[in-house]
Write a protein that holds these residues in place. Structure first.
Motif, short mmCIF file in Angstrom:
data_model
loop_
_atom_site.label_atom_id
_atom_site.label_comp_id
_atom_site.label_asym_id
_atom_site.label_seq_id
_atom_site.Cartn_x
_atom_site.Cartn_y
_atom_site.Cartn_z
N LYS A 129 0.83 -1.21 0.00
CA LYS A 129 0.00 0.00 0.00
C LYS A 129 0.86 1.26 0.00
O LYS A 129 0.60 2.20 -0.75
CB LYS A 129 -0.93 0.01 1.22
N THR A 135 -4.28 -4.34 -3.34
CA THR A 135 -5.70 -4.67 -3.52
C THR A 135 -6.00 -6.11 -3.12
O THR A 135 -7.03 -6.39 -2.51
CB THR A 135 -6.13 -4.42 -4.98
N ASN A 136 -5.10 -7.02 -3.47
CA ASN A 136 -5.31 -8.45 -3.21
C ASN A 136 -4.78 -8.88 -1.85
O ASN A 136 -4.86 -10.07 -1.52
CB ASN A 136 -4.65 -9.28 -4.31
N GLY A 137 -4.23 -7.96 -1.07
CA GLY A 137 -3.70 -8.31 0.24
C GLY A 137 -2.48 -9.23 0.15
O GLY A 137 -2.27 -10.05 1.04
N GLU A 138 -1.71 -9.08 -0.90
CA GLU A 138 -0.52 -9.94 -1.12
C GLU A 138 0.76 -9.16 -0.87
O GLU A 138 0.75 -7.93 -0.74
CB GLU A 138 -0.53 -10.46 -2.57
N ARG A 185 0.02 -1.76 -6.57
CA ARG A 185 -1.43 -1.56 -6.44
C ARG A 185 -2.17 -2.90 -6.45
O ARG A 185 -3.07 -3.12 -5.64
CB ARG A 185 -1.95 -0.67 -7.56
N VAL A 186 -1.79 -3.78 -7.36
CA VAL A 186 -2.43 -5.10 -7.44
C VAL A 186 -2.19 -5.88 -6.15
O VAL A 186 -3.11 -6.47 -5.57
CB VAL A 186 -1.93 -5.89 -8.67
N ALA A 187 -0.93 -5.86 -5.67
CA ALA A 187 -0.61 -6.58 -4.43
C ALA A 187 -1.40 -6.01 -3.26
O ALA A 187 -1.93 -6.76 -2.43
CB ALA A 187 0.90 -6.51 -4.16
#
Length: 156
Positions: free
Chosen positions: A39, A116-119, A112-114
Protein backbone atom coordinates in the motif's frame (compact mmCIF):
# COMPACT_ATOMS: atom_id res chain seq x y z
CA UNK A 1 17.85 42.27 -16.06
CA UNK A 2 19.39 41.35 -19.41
CA UNK A 3 18.11 38.49 -21.54
CA UNK A 4 21.17 36.30 -20.92
CA UNK A 5 20.71 36.74 -17.17
CA UNK A 6 17.10 35.58 -17.43
CA UNK A 7 18.20 32.58 -19.50
CA UNK A 8 20.96 31.75 -17.01
CA UNK A 9 18.47 31.94 -14.14
CA UNK A 10 16.01 29.66 -15.95
CA UNK A 11 18.80 27.23 -16.85
CA UNK A 12 20.03 27.05 -13.24
CA UNK A 13 16.44 26.70 -12.03
CA UNK A 14 15.92 23.78 -14.42
CA UNK A 15 19.11 22.10 -13.20
CA UNK A 16 17.98 22.59 -9.62
CA UNK A 17 14.60 21.03 -10.36
CA UNK A 18 16.23 18.06 -12.12
CA UNK A 19 18.67 17.38 -9.31
CA UNK A 20 16.19 18.08 -6.54
CA UNK A 21 13.29 16.14 -7.99
CA UNK A 22 15.54 13.24 -8.97
CA UNK A 23 17.02 13.07 -5.48
CA UNK A 24 13.61 13.40 -3.83
CA UNK A 25 12.02 10.74 -6.02
CA UNK A 26 14.88 8.35 -5.32
CA UNK A 27 14.74 9.00 -1.58
CA UNK A 28 10.99 8.50 -1.23
CA UNK A 29 10.92 5.43 -3.48
CA UNK A 30 13.76 3.80 -1.55
CA UNK A 31 12.13 4.60 1.80
CA UNK A 32 8.76 3.19 0.67
CA UNK A 33 10.46 0.14 -0.85
CA UNK A 34 12.28 -0.60 2.41
CA UNK A 35 8.96 -1.03 4.22
CA UNK A 36 7.87 -3.82 1.88
CA UNK A 37 4.30 -2.54 2.35
CA UNK A 38 2.45 -2.76 -0.99
CA UNK A 39 0.00 0.00 0.00
CA UNK A 40 2.79 2.43 0.90
CA UNK A 41 4.81 1.53 -2.18
CA UNK A 42 1.75 1.96 -4.43
CA UNK A 43 0.94 5.33 -2.89
CA UNK A 44 4.51 6.60 -3.04
CA UNK A 45 5.08 5.32 -6.57
CA UNK A 46 1.88 7.05 -7.65
CA UNK A 47 3.17 10.37 -6.32
CA UNK A 48 6.58 9.73 -7.88
CA UNK A 49 5.01 9.17 -11.31
CA UNK A 50 3.11 12.47 -11.01
CA UNK A 51 6.22 14.33 -9.82
CA UNK A 52 8.24 12.95 -12.71
CA UNK A 53 5.68 14.25 -15.21
CA UNK A 54 5.18 17.64 -13.56
CA UNK A 55 8.72 18.53 -12.57
CA UNK A 56 11.28 16.26 -14.21
CA UNK A 57 9.71 16.21 -17.67
CA UNK A 58 9.25 20.00 -17.63
CA UNK A 59 12.86 20.56 -16.68
CA UNK A 60 14.06 17.95 -19.20
CA UNK A 61 12.45 20.04 -21.94
CA UNK A 62 13.49 23.42 -20.53
CA UNK A 63 17.18 22.57 -20.06
CA UNK A 64 18.21 22.15 -23.70
CA UNK A 65 16.04 25.08 -24.78
CA UNK A 66 17.49 27.49 -22.21
CA UNK A 67 20.97 26.03 -22.69
CA UNK A 68 21.04 26.55 -26.46
CA UNK A 69 19.52 30.02 -26.19
CA UNK A 70 22.00 30.96 -23.46
CA UNK A 71 24.96 29.68 -25.47
CA UNK A 72 23.83 31.64 -28.53
CA UNK A 73 23.21 34.77 -26.48
CA UNK A 74 26.73 34.57 -24.96
CA UNK A 75 28.40 33.65 -28.24
CA UNK A 76 29.44 30.17 -27.15
CA UNK A 77 29.91 27.54 -29.80
CA UNK A 78 27.93 24.37 -29.07
CA UNK A 79 30.94 22.35 -30.23
CA UNK A 80 33.12 23.64 -27.39
CA UNK A 81 34.28 20.48 -25.59
CA UNK A 82 32.64 21.24 -22.23
CA UNK A 83 29.32 21.93 -23.97
CA UNK A 84 29.60 18.89 -26.27
CA UNK A 85 30.40 16.63 -23.32
CA UNK A 86 27.46 18.10 -21.39
CA UNK A 87 25.10 17.45 -24.30
CA UNK A 88 26.38 13.88 -24.63
CA UNK A 89 25.91 13.25 -20.92
CA UNK A 90 22.43 14.77 -21.09
CA UNK A 91 21.50 12.31 -23.83
CA UNK A 92 22.98 9.49 -21.73
CA UNK A 93 20.85 10.56 -18.77
CA UNK A 94 17.77 10.48 -21.01
CA UNK A 95 18.62 6.95 -22.10
CA UNK A 96 18.56 5.92 -18.43
CA UNK A 97 15.59 8.10 -17.45
CA UNK A 98 13.09 6.85 -20.05
CA UNK A 99 13.26 3.22 -18.86
CA UNK A 100 13.08 4.45 -15.26
CA UNK A 101 9.79 6.21 -16.00
CA UNK A 102 8.41 2.97 -17.45
CA UNK A 103 9.71 1.00 -14.45
CA UNK A 104 8.05 3.43 -12.02
CA UNK A 105 4.72 2.90 -13.76
CA UNK A 106 5.15 -0.88 -13.63
CA UNK A 107 6.24 -0.88 -9.96
CA UNK A 108 3.25 1.30 -9.08
CA UNK A 109 0.89 -1.07 -10.91
CA UNK A 110 2.39 -4.19 -9.35
CA UNK A 111 2.19 -2.63 -5.87
CA UNK A 112 -1.43 -1.56 -6.44
CA UNK A 113 -2.43 -5.10 -7.44
CA UNK A 114 -0.61 -6.58 -4.43
CA UNK A 115 -2.22 -4.04 -2.09
CA UNK A 116 -5.70 -4.67 -3.52
CA UNK A 117 -5.31 -8.45 -3.21
CA UNK A 118 -3.70 -8.31 0.24
CA UNK A 119 -0.52 -9.94 -1.12
CA UNK A 120 3.17 -9.29 -0.76
CA UNK A 121 5.03 -7.43 -3.47
CA UNK A 122 5.81 -9.88 -6.29
CA UNK A 123 9.30 -10.90 -7.36
CA UNK A 124 8.88 -8.91 -10.57
CA UNK A 125 8.48 -5.73 -8.51
CA UNK A 126 11.82 -6.41 -6.78
CA UNK A 127 13.52 -7.09 -10.11
CA UNK A 128 12.17 -3.80 -11.49
CA UNK A 129 13.26 -1.96 -8.36
CA UNK A 130 16.84 -3.23 -8.67
CA UNK A 131 17.01 -2.09 -12.29
CA UNK A 132 15.39 1.24 -11.39
CA UNK A 133 17.93 1.78 -8.62
CA UNK A 134 20.92 0.77 -10.75
CA UNK A 135 19.85 3.03 -13.63
CA UNK A 136 19.74 5.96 -11.23
CA UNK A 137 23.43 5.69 -10.33
CA UNK A 138 24.99 6.58 -13.70
CA UNK A 139 22.22 9.09 -14.43
CA UNK A 140 22.79 10.94 -11.16
CA UNK A 141 26.58 10.81 -11.55
CA UNK A 142 26.24 12.21 -15.07
CA UNK A 143 24.08 15.11 -13.92
CA UNK A 144 26.69 15.99 -11.30
CA UNK A 145 29.40 15.97 -13.97
CA UNK A 146 27.23 18.24 -16.15
CA UNK A 147 26.78 20.60 -13.20
CA UNK A 148 30.57 20.71 -12.72
CA UNK A 149 31.13 21.32 -16.45
CA UNK A 150 28.60 24.16 -16.46
CA UNK A 151 30.23 25.81 -13.45
CA UNK A 152 33.87 25.32 -14.43
CA UNK A 153 33.66 25.43 -18.25
CA UNK A 154 37.05 23.70 -18.44
CA UNK A 155 39.27 24.08 -21.47
CA UNK A 156 40.28 20.72 -22.92
Amino acid sequence: MEFHEILRFLHVLGATVLIGTGSGIAFFMVMAHRTGDPKLVAHTAGIVVIADYLFTASAVIAQPVTGVLLARELGWDLTEPWISISIGLYVLIGLFWLPVVWLQHRMRSLARVAATNGEMLPDLYYRYFRIWFLFGIPAFAAILVILWLMLERPQF
